[in-house]
Design a protein around this motif. Structure first.
Motif, PDB file in Angstrom:
ATOM      1  N   ASP A 242       8.997   0.356   1.415  1.00  0.00           N
ATOM      2  CA  ASP A 242       7.342  -0.209   1.265  1.00  0.00           C
ATOM      3  C   ASP A 242       7.087   1.612   1.475  1.00  0.00           C
ATOM      4  O   ASP A 242       6.080   2.078   0.865  1.00  0.00           O
ATOM      5  N   ARG A 243       7.766   2.748   2.281  1.00  0.00           N
ATOM      6  CA  ARG A 243       7.022   3.931   2.291  1.00  0.00           C
ATOM      7  C   ARG A 243       7.198   5.011   0.914  1.00  0.00           C
ATOM      8  O   ARG A 243       6.536   4.828   0.856  1.00  0.00           O
TER       9      ARG A 243
ATOM     10  N   ALA B 159       5.057   7.175  -3.919  1.00  0.00           N
ATOM     11  CA  ALA B 159       5.483   6.785  -5.279  1.00  0.00           C
ATOM     12  C   ALA B 159       4.810   6.609  -5.945  1.00  0.00           C
ATOM     13  O   ALA B 159       4.619   6.983  -7.291  1.00  0.00           O
ATOM     14  N   ASN B 160       3.829   5.654  -6.013  1.00  0.00           N
ATOM     15  CA  ASN B 160       2.451   4.375  -6.789  1.00  0.00           C
ATOM     16  C   ASN B 160       1.395   5.161  -5.942  1.00  0.00           C
ATOM     17  O   ASN B 160       0.447   4.471  -6.374  1.00  0.00           O
ATOM     18  N   GLY B 161       1.144   6.107  -5.173  1.00  0.00           N
ATOM     19  CA  GLY B 161      -0.016   6.137  -4.181  1.00  0.00           C
ATOM     20  C   GLY B 161      -1.001   6.642  -5.034  1.00  0.00           C
ATOM     21  O   GLY B 161      -2.664   5.852  -4.641  1.00  0.00           O
ATOM     22  N   ASP B 162      -0.219   7.597  -5.540  1.00  0.00           N
ATOM     23  CA  ASP B 162      -1.823   7.605  -6.676  1.00  0.00           C
ATOM     24  C   ASP B 162      -2.316   6.878  -7.263  1.00  0.00           C
ATOM     25  O   ASP B 162      -3.851   6.689  -7.389  1.00  0.00           O
TER      26      ASP B 162
ATOM     27  N   ALA C 153      -5.786   5.313  -7.239  1.00  0.00           N
ATOM     28  CA  ALA C 153      -7.157   5.033  -8.592  1.00  0.00           C
ATOM     29  C   ALA C 153      -8.076   3.200  -8.657  1.00  0.00           C
ATOM     30  O   ALA C 153      -8.856   3.343  -9.200  1.00  0.00           O
ATOM     31  N   ALA C 154      -6.619   2.479  -8.865  1.00  0.00           N
ATOM     32  CA  ALA C 154      -7.299   1.065  -8.669  1.00  0.00           C
ATOM     33  C   ALA C 154      -8.083   0.215  -7.871  1.00  0.00           C
ATOM     34  O   ALA C 154      -8.887   0.096  -7.609  1.00  0.00           O
TER      35      ALA C 154
END
Length: 160
Positions: free
Chosen positions: A30-31, A36-39, A43-44
């Motif tokens: 999860d971390r 890797a996908n935080g941005d 944004a979503a």
């Protein structure tokens, strides 16, 4: 045909799968996914909040009601990390709330001797900031007060 499991079977399977090693591996995954996908996730979430402003506001208000200590802690951290923004916000509030520019506020404070207008102390009090006293009916600024005098006037129902 898919196998149908009873609640007891599902609970037993979940208990077997919740070993410390598996939990740690899931947290690490999860971390890594968040890093890797935080941005993309932010944004979503932001796009959803723009599309659903009422529901977003309700969610924020509910979180604040349910987490007052965390809300206060985050506020303290933000104010500590952003002192310039805090000062700018305070100055903007002066203009919006009292129709005073920062220069006018400073001039008023100097004209009363750079001290409390009531008790004449030069220390604003425990919170470290001065309070702009004003008439709640007319909005007219009466002076700059220390914390004690501001609270005292509040106890006298706004009559200095």
């Amino acid at each position: 045909m898919p196998r149908v499991r009873t609640r007891a079977q599902k609970d037993a399977r979940n208990a077997r799968e919740r070993t410390p090693e598996r939990i740690e591996a899931k947290q690490a995954y999860d971390r890594a996914y968040h890093d890797a996908n935080g941005d993309k996730k932010r944004a979503a979430a932001s796009a959803w909040a723009v599309a659903n402003p009422e529901r977003a506001r309700e969610r924020v208000q509910q979180w604040r009601r349910e987490n007052p200590a965390r809300k206060n802690e985050l506020g303290r951290l933000w104010r500590g990390a952003n002192p310039e923004k805090v000062r700018a916000s305070t100055r903007e509030q002066l203009l919006r709330k009292y129709d005073l520019t920062p220069a006018q506020w400073d001039a008023l404070f100097v004209s009363q001797g750079s001290c409390c207008a009531v008790c004449h102390v030069t220390d604003p009090g425990s919170n470290g900031r001065w309070h702009t006293d004003h008439d709640h009916e007319t909005g007219k600024v009466r002076g700059i007060l220390c914390l004690r005098c501001n609270m005292g006037i509040g106890q006298f129902n706004d009559e200095p």
